[in-house]
Scaffold this motif. Sequence first.
Motif, PDB file in Angstrom:
ATOM      1  N   ASN A 472       0.821  -1.201   0.000  1.00  0.00           N
ATOM      2  CA  ASN A 472       0.000   0.000   0.000  1.00  0.00           C
ATOM      3  C   ASN A 472       0.867   1.268   0.000  1.00  0.00           C
ATOM      4  O   ASN A 472       0.506   2.270   0.599  1.00  0.00           O
ATOM      5  CB  ASN A 472      -0.955   0.025   1.198  1.00  0.00           C
ATOM      6  CG  ASN A 472      -2.049   1.071   1.040  1.00  0.00           C
ATOM      7  OD1 ASN A 472      -2.512   1.339  -0.066  1.00  0.00           O
ATOM      8  ND2 ASN A 472      -2.454   1.671   2.157  1.00  0.00           N
ATOM      9  N   ALA A 473       2.005   1.208  -0.667  1.00  0.00           N
ATOM     10  CA  ALA A 473       2.921   2.350  -0.709  1.00  0.00           C
ATOM     11  C   ALA A 473       2.978   2.996  -2.085  1.00  0.00           C
ATOM     12  O   ALA A 473       3.402   4.140  -2.215  1.00  0.00           O
ATOM     13  CB  ALA A 473       4.326   1.907  -0.299  1.00  0.00           C
ATOM     14  N   LEU A 474       2.571   2.271  -3.114  1.00  0.00           N
ATOM     15  CA  LEU A 474       2.755   2.774  -4.483  1.00  0.00           C
ATOM     16  C   LEU A 474       1.963   4.045  -4.737  1.00  0.00           C
ATOM     17  O   LEU A 474       2.419   4.940  -5.452  1.00  0.00           O
ATOM     18  CB  LEU A 474       2.365   1.693  -5.492  1.00  0.00           C
ATOM     19  CG  LEU A 474       2.744   1.979  -6.951  1.00  0.00           C
ATOM     20  CD1 LEU A 474       4.245   2.178  -7.090  1.00  0.00           C
ATOM     21  CD2 LEU A 474       2.270   0.845  -7.857  1.00  0.00           C
ATOM     22  N   GLU A 475       0.792   4.156  -4.121  1.00  0.00           N
ATOM     23  CA  GLU A 475      -0.049   5.328  -4.374  1.00  0.00           C
ATOM     24  C   GLU A 475       0.639   6.609  -3.928  1.00  0.00           C
ATOM     25  O   GLU A 475       0.718   7.585  -4.686  1.00  0.00           O
ATOM     26  CB  GLU A 475      -1.397   5.166  -3.652  1.00  0.00           C
ATOM     27  CG  GLU A 475      -2.349   6.332  -3.916  1.00  0.00           C
ATOM     28  CD  GLU A 475      -3.676   6.169  -3.187  1.00  0.00           C
ATOM     29  OE1 GLU A 475      -4.483   7.115  -3.234  1.00  0.00           O
ATOM     30  OE2 GLU A 475      -3.895   5.099  -2.573  1.00  0.00           O
ATOM     31  N   PHE A 476       1.164   6.625  -2.701  1.00  0.00           N
ATOM     32  CA  PHE A 476       1.820   7.856  -2.243  1.00  0.00           C
ATOM     33  C   PHE A 476       3.160   8.062  -2.961  1.00  0.00           C
ATOM     34  O   PHE A 476       3.596   9.196  -3.171  1.00  0.00           O
ATOM     35  CB  PHE A 476       1.985   7.865  -0.713  1.00  0.00           C
ATOM     36  CG  PHE A 476       3.204   7.190  -0.177  1.00  0.00           C
ATOM     37  CD1 PHE A 476       4.448   7.819  -0.200  1.00  0.00           C
ATOM     38  CD2 PHE A 476       3.130   5.922   0.378  1.00  0.00           C
ATOM     39  CE1 PHE A 476       5.576   7.211   0.314  1.00  0.00           C
ATOM     40  CE2 PHE A 476       4.250   5.291   0.885  1.00  0.00           C
ATOM     41  CZ  PHE A 476       5.485   5.935   0.861  1.00  0.00           C
ATOM     42  N   ILE A 477       3.830   6.977  -3.354  1.00  0.00           N
ATOM     43  CA  ILE A 477       5.100   7.102  -4.080  1.00  0.00           C
ATOM     44  C   ILE A 477       4.871   7.778  -5.427  1.00  0.00           C
ATOM     45  O   ILE A 477       5.618   8.663  -5.843  1.00  0.00           O
ATOM     46  CB  ILE A 477       5.766   5.723  -4.259  1.00  0.00           C
ATOM     47  CG1 ILE A 477       6.240   5.178  -2.911  1.00  0.00           C
ATOM     48  CG2 ILE A 477       6.949   5.817  -5.233  1.00  0.00           C
ATOM     49  CD1 ILE A 477       6.755   3.750  -2.966  1.00  0.00           C
ATOM     50  N   ASN A 478       3.815   7.386  -6.113  1.00  0.00           N
ATOM     51  CA  ASN A 478       3.520   7.963  -7.424  1.00  0.00           C
ATOM     52  C   ASN A 478       3.158   9.445  -7.334  1.00  0.00           C
ATOM     53  O   ASN A 478       3.303  10.181  -8.321  1.00  0.00           O
ATOM     54  CB  ASN A 478       2.377   7.197  -8.094  1.00  0.00           C
ATOM     55  CG  ASN A 478       2.810   5.837  -8.605  1.00  0.00           C
ATOM     56  OD1 ASN A 478       3.998   5.621  -8.875  1.00  0.00           O
ATOM     57  ND2 ASN A 478       1.867   4.906  -8.733  1.00  0.00           N
ATOM     58  N   ARG A 479       2.697   9.876  -6.168  1.00  0.00           N
ATOM     59  CA  ARG A 479       2.362  11.291  -6.009  1.00  0.00           C
ATOM     60  C   ARG A 479       3.600  12.168  -5.783  1.00  0.00           C
ATOM     61  O   ARG A 479       3.522  13.382  -5.924  1.00  0.00           O
ATOM     62  CB  ARG A 479       1.386  11.479  -4.841  1.00  0.00           C
ATOM     63  CG  ARG A 479      -0.007  10.916  -5.100  1.00  0.00           C
ATOM     64  CD  ARG A 479      -1.019  11.531  -4.136  1.00  0.00           C
ATOM     65  NE  ARG A 479      -0.646  11.330  -2.746  1.00  0.00           N
ATOM     66  CZ  ARG A 479      -1.066  10.304  -1.996  1.00  0.00           C
ATOM     67  NH1 ARG A 479      -1.853   9.377  -2.537  1.00  0.00           N
ATOM     68  NH2 ARG A 479      -0.699  10.197  -0.738  1.00  0.00           N
ATOM     69  N   LEU A 480       4.702  11.554  -5.426  1.00  0.00           N
ATOM     70  CA  LEU A 480       5.930  12.317  -5.193  1.00  0.00           C
ATOM     71  C   LEU A 480       6.536  12.761  -6.516  1.00  0.00           C
ATOM     72  O   LEU A 480       6.480  12.024  -7.507  1.00  0.00           O
ATOM     73  CB  LEU A 480       6.945  11.463  -4.421  1.00  0.00           C
ATOM     74  CG  LEU A 480       6.510  11.022  -3.017  1.00  0.00           C
ATOM     75  CD1 LEU A 480       7.521  10.030  -2.436  1.00  0.00           C
ATOM     76  CD2 LEU A 480       6.369  12.225  -2.098  1.00  0.00           C
ATOM     77  N   PRO A 481       7.113  13.972  -6.580  1.00  0.00           N
ATOM     78  CA  PRO A 481       7.662  14.478  -7.849  1.00  0.00           C
ATOM     79  C   PRO A 481       8.682  13.540  -8.489  1.00  0.00           C
ATOM     80  O   PRO A 481       8.680  13.365  -9.709  1.00  0.00           O
ATOM     81  CB  PRO A 481       8.323  15.805  -7.433  1.00  0.00           C
ATOM     82  CG  PRO A 481       7.590  16.219  -6.201  1.00  0.00           C
ATOM     83  CD  PRO A 481       7.225  14.948  -5.496  1.00  0.00           C
ATOM     84  N   ALA A 482       9.535  12.925  -7.701  1.00  0.00           N
ATOM     85  CA  ALA A 482      10.568  12.040  -8.240  1.00  0.00           C
ATOM     86  C   ALA A 482      10.187  10.567  -8.138  1.00  0.00           C
ATOM     87  O   ALA A 482      10.988   9.694  -8.487  1.00  0.00           O
ATOM     88  CB  ALA A 482      11.902  12.285  -7.531  1.00  0.00           C
ATOM     89  N   GLY A 483       8.999  10.257  -7.631  1.00  0.00           N
ATOM     90  CA  GLY A 483       8.545   8.875  -7.541  1.00  0.00           C
ATOM     91  C   GLY A 483       9.488   7.997  -6.740  1.00  0.00           C
ATOM     92  O   GLY A 483       9.888   8.359  -5.623  1.00  0.00           O
ATOM     93  N   LEU A 484       9.845   6.863  -7.310  1.00  0.00           N
ATOM     94  CA  LEU A 484      10.740   5.930  -6.620  1.00  0.00           C
ATOM     95  C   LEU A 484      12.129   6.505  -6.399  1.00  0.00           C
ATOM     96  O   LEU A 484      12.881   5.998  -5.562  1.00  0.00           O
ATOM     97  CB  LEU A 484      10.840   4.625  -7.414  1.00  0.00           C
ATOM     98  CG  LEU A 484       9.649   3.669  -7.334  1.00  0.00           C
ATOM     99  CD1 LEU A 484       9.781   2.567  -8.371  1.00  0.00           C
ATOM    100  CD2 LEU A 484       9.549   3.064  -5.929  1.00  0.00           C
ATOM    101  N   ASP A 485      12.479   7.526  -7.140  1.00  0.00           N
ATOM    102  CA  ASP A 485      13.814   8.125  -7.001  1.00  0.00           C
ATOM    103  C   ASP A 485      13.858   9.231  -5.948  1.00  0.00           C
ATOM    104  O   ASP A 485      14.869   9.919  -5.807  1.00  0.00           O
ATOM    105  CB  ASP A 485      14.274   8.690  -8.352  1.00  0.00           C
ATOM    106  CG  ASP A 485      14.466   7.583  -9.385  1.00  0.00           C
ATOM    107  OD1 ASP A 485      15.037   6.551  -9.019  1.00  0.00           O
ATOM    108  OD2 ASP A 485      14.034   7.764 -10.540  1.00  0.00           O
ATOM    109  N   THR A 486      12.784   9.408  -5.201  1.00  0.00           N
ATOM    110  CA  THR A 486      12.744  10.418  -4.136  1.00  0.00           C
ATOM    111  C   THR A 486      13.689  10.043  -3.004  1.00  0.00           C
ATOM    112  O   THR A 486      13.657   8.913  -2.506  1.00  0.00           O
ATOM    113  CB  THR A 486      11.316  10.554  -3.577  1.00  0.00           C
ATOM    114  OG1 THR A 486      10.434  10.916  -4.636  1.00  0.00           O
ATOM    115  CG2 THR A 486      11.265  11.600  -2.469  1.00  0.00           C
ATOM    116  N   LEU A 487      14.522  10.998  -2.594  1.00  0.00           N
ATOM    117  CA  LEU A 487      15.393  10.779  -1.434  1.00  0.00           C
ATOM    118  C   LEU A 487      14.577  10.966  -0.167  1.00  0.00           C
ATOM    119  O   LEU A 487      13.838  11.951  -0.033  1.00  0.00           O
ATOM    120  CB  LEU A 487      16.568  11.758  -1.449  1.00  0.00           C
ATOM    121  CG  LEU A 487      17.559  11.601  -2.614  1.00  0.00           C
ATOM    122  CD1 LEU A 487      18.636  12.690  -2.542  1.00  0.00           C
ATOM    123  CD2 LEU A 487      18.205  10.232  -2.584  1.00  0.00           C
TER     124      LEU A 487
END
Length: 601
Positions: A472-487
């Motif tokens: 249940n983490a993909l939804e908030f990850i996709n909302r981040l500007p850098a997605g999976l590459d967010t530091l």
Amino acid sequence: MSQRNVTKLEKPAVRRTLRRFWEVTRMKPGAAALAVFTSVAYIALLVFVNTWVMGLIVDRVQAAPVAADDVWTVFGPYILALLAVNLIGQACSKLQDYAVYKLQINGNYHLARLCFDTLSNQSMTFHTSRFGGALVSQTSKFMSGYTQMVDVVVYSLIPTIASTACTFIALAPAVPAYAAALAVMLVVYVIVATRMYQRILPLSAETAKAQNRLSGVLSDAVTNILAVKTCGREDFEKDLFNQADLDAMRAESRSMRATMQRGFTTSGIITVIMLVVSIFVAGGNAWFGISSGMLVMMFSYTYQLSMRFNYINSMMQRMNRAIGDASEMARILDEPRLVEDAPGAPDLAVIRGAIDFEHIGFAYADAAQGDRVFSDLNLHIEPGQRVGLVGRSGSGKTTLTKLLLRLSDVQDGHVYVDGQDISACTQQSLRRQIAYVPQEALLFHRSIRENISYGRPDATEAEIRRAAQLANALEFINRLPAGLDTLVGERGVKLSGGQRQRVAIARAILADAPILVLDEATSALDSESEALVQDALENLMQGRTSIVVAHRLSTVAALDRIVVLADGEIVEDGTHAELAAAGGEYAALWSRQTGAFLDSE
């Protein structure tokens, strides 16, 4: 504690530190030999041979007048000799610098690896009793101490020894009386300087410890800055830091006063040496028939040597600082590992996932005498069984999972996985077979992608995204500007508590290990996220041996089995329905929670 006792206590630290420095130095025997050779050659050529040739020139000038037309004929060889000596001497100086750089670069590389390997392989008991910031500071000082020591030895100590040897080689045959007097004065100097050095050494070590404490206090406050601010404790932390800063300043001041006292004493001896040489130079020709050139050499050699010895004060101070800075890490490097693999230990092979705790006895290292977490605990978990561990705070739930992971070793009994004693297997192979999600998510200051794939760095993009989705983490990850590459920031500070926990759960899902340990894995989630993640964990636990530590009993109610711990003992063992109907410890806990009371733990 008396000064004498402090000094004796510090001697092992000196030997320990110098041994570590020597171990990395001898890895580059060529560079070490070049450093010694060029240091001696530099002094011998530019100081002693230069002065000797000038003494010959003075004697030739005094012997008879030289006509203007004969200057080049008479003194040409001397000039060429001086040119050759200076060219070779300067070449030695540059080679000396090259050798020093090689030693320092190689030494710091290996010392950094040594420190990292030691700290990363130490037990959690070791780390929980120390400031992380202080360990980083001690590592840096250890490397800096080696750099300082190489500088001192190559640029000060070896040249001083070479100067002493060259001085007596040059003067003893020509003026033995003077050489004997100089030798006596230098011996007195060395004895006095050494004894005062022994008094300064523990003060330098105390200074280094005070600086480490200061780093630890600063690191602790900065790491927990949110707690500091939300509790309005800035003034309190400021007072703690100021006290540590004051202690460091006082330690520095004590070391400074002792160093200055030593400096005044040794400078007085140098003054006496220069007085003696002045008398010999003034009366040398009249009393002993010493030539003018030899008098020049006597004064020049003695003056140069006295300056070298005068710098011993500074040299010893730098050596004190280098050893003092490095001694704490040198001691840590020699500490035994509380949890260590046996020589030639095989990897753990997990096929079924059965877990057995047999006659477990365990107490923490800092516990009071007789205060044991477990005395004779026995627990068998079938392959693929989902087991909840519940109980009041301090009952031993989390400690049991740490023993399974070998974050600590049992003092009595054995832990088996598929019949293999985990103490006889490598730690890394054991932990690769266990997906662990603690109560507080453990994230690196790296990208979300790197954090999720930490246990499986070869995972594909699709596998990472699927793990994030199941957690249940993909939804908030996709909302981040850098997605999976967010530091995510240090310890994941840029994410909310629930987001951090879901990233940690995604890591465990991706690891796909045969054994799963969840230590309050859903405690930081809101109700909606918890329900979604609970479904994902239900799927994840299928076919895997799972241990779930929980305070919220609804988390474990649907598991195959629930084990209730109290004071390090198993007091109940059964399904939720069986234990709820038994009216014991579990029923009381369940009643409190369903009655809307919050467990104090």
